[in-house]
Scaffold this motif. Structure first.
Motif, PDB file in Angstrom:
ATOM      1  N   GLU A 198     -24.948  -7.588 -26.975  1.00 27.05           N
ATOM      2  CA  GLU A 198     -24.993  -6.435 -26.068  1.00 27.05           C
ATOM      3  C   GLU A 198     -23.755  -6.384 -25.184  1.00 27.05           C
ATOM      4  O   GLU A 198     -23.422  -7.357 -24.517  1.00 27.05           O
ATOM      5  CB  GLU A 198     -26.250  -6.486 -25.197  1.00 27.05           C
ATOM      6  N   PRO A 199     -23.047  -5.259 -25.179  1.00 20.82           N
ATOM      7  CA  PRO A 199     -22.016  -5.054 -24.158  1.00 20.82           C
ATOM      8  C   PRO A 199     -22.673  -5.028 -22.778  1.00 20.82           C
ATOM      9  O   PRO A 199     -23.762  -4.476 -22.600  1.00 20.82           O
ATOM     10  CB  PRO A 199     -21.427  -3.688 -24.519  1.00 20.82           C
ATOM     11  N   VAL A 200     -21.995  -5.626 -21.789  1.00 20.51           N
ATOM     12  CA  VAL A 200     -22.577  -5.729 -20.446  1.00 20.51           C
ATOM     13  C   VAL A 200     -21.513  -5.384 -19.403  1.00 20.51           C
ATOM     14  O   VAL A 200     -20.330  -5.673 -19.575  1.00 20.51           O
ATOM     15  CB  VAL A 200     -23.147  -7.151 -20.211  1.00 20.51           C
ATOM     16  N   PHE A 201     -21.950  -4.741 -18.322  1.00 22.11           N
ATOM     17  CA  PHE A 201     -21.073  -4.388 -17.212  1.00 22.11           C
ATOM     18  C   PHE A 201     -21.658  -4.975 -15.935  1.00 22.11           C
ATOM     19  O   PHE A 201     -22.875  -4.863 -15.684  1.00 22.11           O
ATOM     20  CB  PHE A 201     -20.949  -2.872 -17.072  1.00 22.11           C
ATOM     21  N   ARG A 202     -20.811  -5.589 -15.103  1.00 27.15           N
ATOM     22  CA  ARG A 202     -21.244  -6.191 -13.836  1.00 27.15           C
ATOM     23  C   ARG A 202     -20.327  -5.716 -12.709  1.00 27.15           C
ATOM     24  O   ARG A 202     -19.118  -5.609 -12.904  1.00 27.15           O
ATOM     25  CB  ARG A 202     -21.218  -7.717 -13.915  1.00 27.15           C
ATOM     26  N   TYR A 203     -20.916  -5.507 -11.530  1.00 25.78           N
ATOM     27  CA  TYR A 203     -20.143  -5.046 -10.369  1.00 25.78           C
ATOM     28  C   TYR A 203     -20.741  -5.659  -9.112  1.00 25.78           C
ATOM     29  O   TYR A 203     -21.944  -5.537  -8.850  1.00 25.78           O
ATOM     30  CB  TYR A 203     -20.173  -3.527 -10.271  1.00 25.78           C
ATOM     31  N   SER A 204     -19.907  -6.346  -8.321  1.00 28.70           N
ATOM     32  CA  SER A 204     -20.397  -6.973  -7.090  1.00 28.70           C
ATOM     33  C   SER A 204     -20.634  -5.913  -6.018  1.00 28.70           C
ATOM     34  O   SER A 204     -19.772  -5.074  -5.751  1.00 28.70           O
ATOM     35  CB  SER A 204     -19.406  -8.028  -6.590  1.00 28.70           C
ATOM     36  N   ILE A 205     -21.804  -5.945  -5.415  1.00 27.34           N
ATOM     37  CA  ILE A 205     -22.205  -4.932  -4.441  1.00 27.34           C
ATOM     38  C   ILE A 205     -21.607  -5.213  -3.069  1.00 27.34           C
ATOM     39  O   ILE A 205     -21.091  -4.312  -2.402  1.00 27.34           O
ATOM     40  CB  ILE A 205     -23.740  -4.861  -4.362  1.00 27.34           C
ATOM     41  N   LEU A 206     -21.658  -6.454  -2.641  1.00 27.29           N
ATOM     42  CA  LEU A 206     -21.122  -6.816  -1.330  1.00 27.29           C
ATOM     43  C   LEU A 206     -19.635  -7.144  -1.438  1.00 27.29           C
ATOM     44  O   LEU A 206     -19.149  -7.560  -2.482  1.00 27.29           O
ATOM     45  CB  LEU A 206     -21.869  -8.031  -0.773  1.00 27.29           C
ATOM     46  N   LYS A 207     -18.901  -6.954  -0.356  1.00 24.80           N
ATOM     47  CA  LYS A 207     -17.484  -7.301  -0.368  1.00 24.80           C
ATOM     48  C   LYS A 207     -17.332  -8.820  -0.397  1.00 24.80           C
ATOM     49  O   LYS A 207     -18.186  -9.569   0.089  1.00 24.80           O
ATOM     50  CB  LYS A 207     -16.767  -6.703   0.833  1.00 24.80           C
TER      51      LYS A 207
END
Length: 231
Positions: A198-207
């Motif tokens: 599975e292709p996956v995307f991640r993004y940090s919410i907090l700085k």
């Protein structure tokens, strides 16, 4: 009649998923990733675009998950992962242009590596037959920074380059939240062995920066291909 056929097909699909999926499953996974960062300088601190001098870097995420099927098409997954996150400069970066003299560095090559202990929790949707299923997932990961190292290589005009590694973890938060989403396929390799891609995307919410550093706001993001095997 068409409604009756659709209902029967949905029921059959749900029954097949319920048949081949045990309630509890153990996952082992690895995800080759490309990581980069989104950074904004806050008002009063100028303008800075990381993409002008930096580039994504190859990283990885690996670990183990436990899945619990709560509905014929839905399951919950939680686990523990090690995630390596870093980014590189595109080339030479001018270092202190106001400095002059034979002992002043001309350029510096600068990179930063982070290591995270990640605890993901996500909802997984499955549909399909016994041999091949289509999946989609979304969730949140709690990330703890366990190490951070800044690598610097200084270039001089009259002597050999010098390298140094500096740990400046006090400038970064020890904790973050990462949103994640993926879509892919599962394939049965045997009665108890299944493969997921599975292709996956991640993004940090907090700085990333600590609250004592008001100059910028940085968020890591990465894309990868998660490959897992469960029993």
């Amino acid at each position: 009649l068409s409604t009756f056929i659709l209902c029967c097909a949905f029921k059959g699909s749900a029954q097949r998923i319920s048949d081949y999926s045990s309630r509890w499953q153990i996952w082992i996974n690895i995800s080759p990733d490309f990581t980069f960062r989104k950074q904004e300088l806050l008002p009063g601190y100028g303008v800075y675009d990381p993409s002008a001098i930096e580039q994504p870097k190859f990283n990885y995420t690996a670990g183990m998950n436990v899945a619990c099927q709560v509905k014929p098409h839905f399951s919950l997954e939680a686990g523990i992962q090690y995630a390596k996150r870093s980014y590189d400069p595109k080339g030479r970066v001018v270092y202190f242009p106001l400095m002059h003299g034979p002992n002043a560095p001309s350029y510096v090559w600068y990179a930063r590596d982070f290591g995270y202990l990640s605890v993901p929790l996500k909802v997984v949707y499955k549909t399909g037959g016994e041999k091949l299923r289509f999946i989609g997932s979304a969730g949140l990961a709690v990330d703890f920074v366990i190490h951070e190292i800044s690598h610097a290589t200084y270039q001089y005009q009259n002597k050999m380059p010098q390298s140094s590694d500096v740990k400046d973890l006090e400038y970064f938060k020890r904790f973050n939240l990462t949103a994640l989403a993926s879509a892919g396929v599962e394939m049965s390799l045997g009665s108890r062995v299944n493969l997921r891609i599975e292709p996956v995307f991640r993004y940090s919410i907090l700085k990333m920066e600590s609250d004592s550093d008001p100059r910028s706001e940085t968020h890591l993001w990465n894309v990868g291909i998660n490959v897992g095997c469960y029993f």
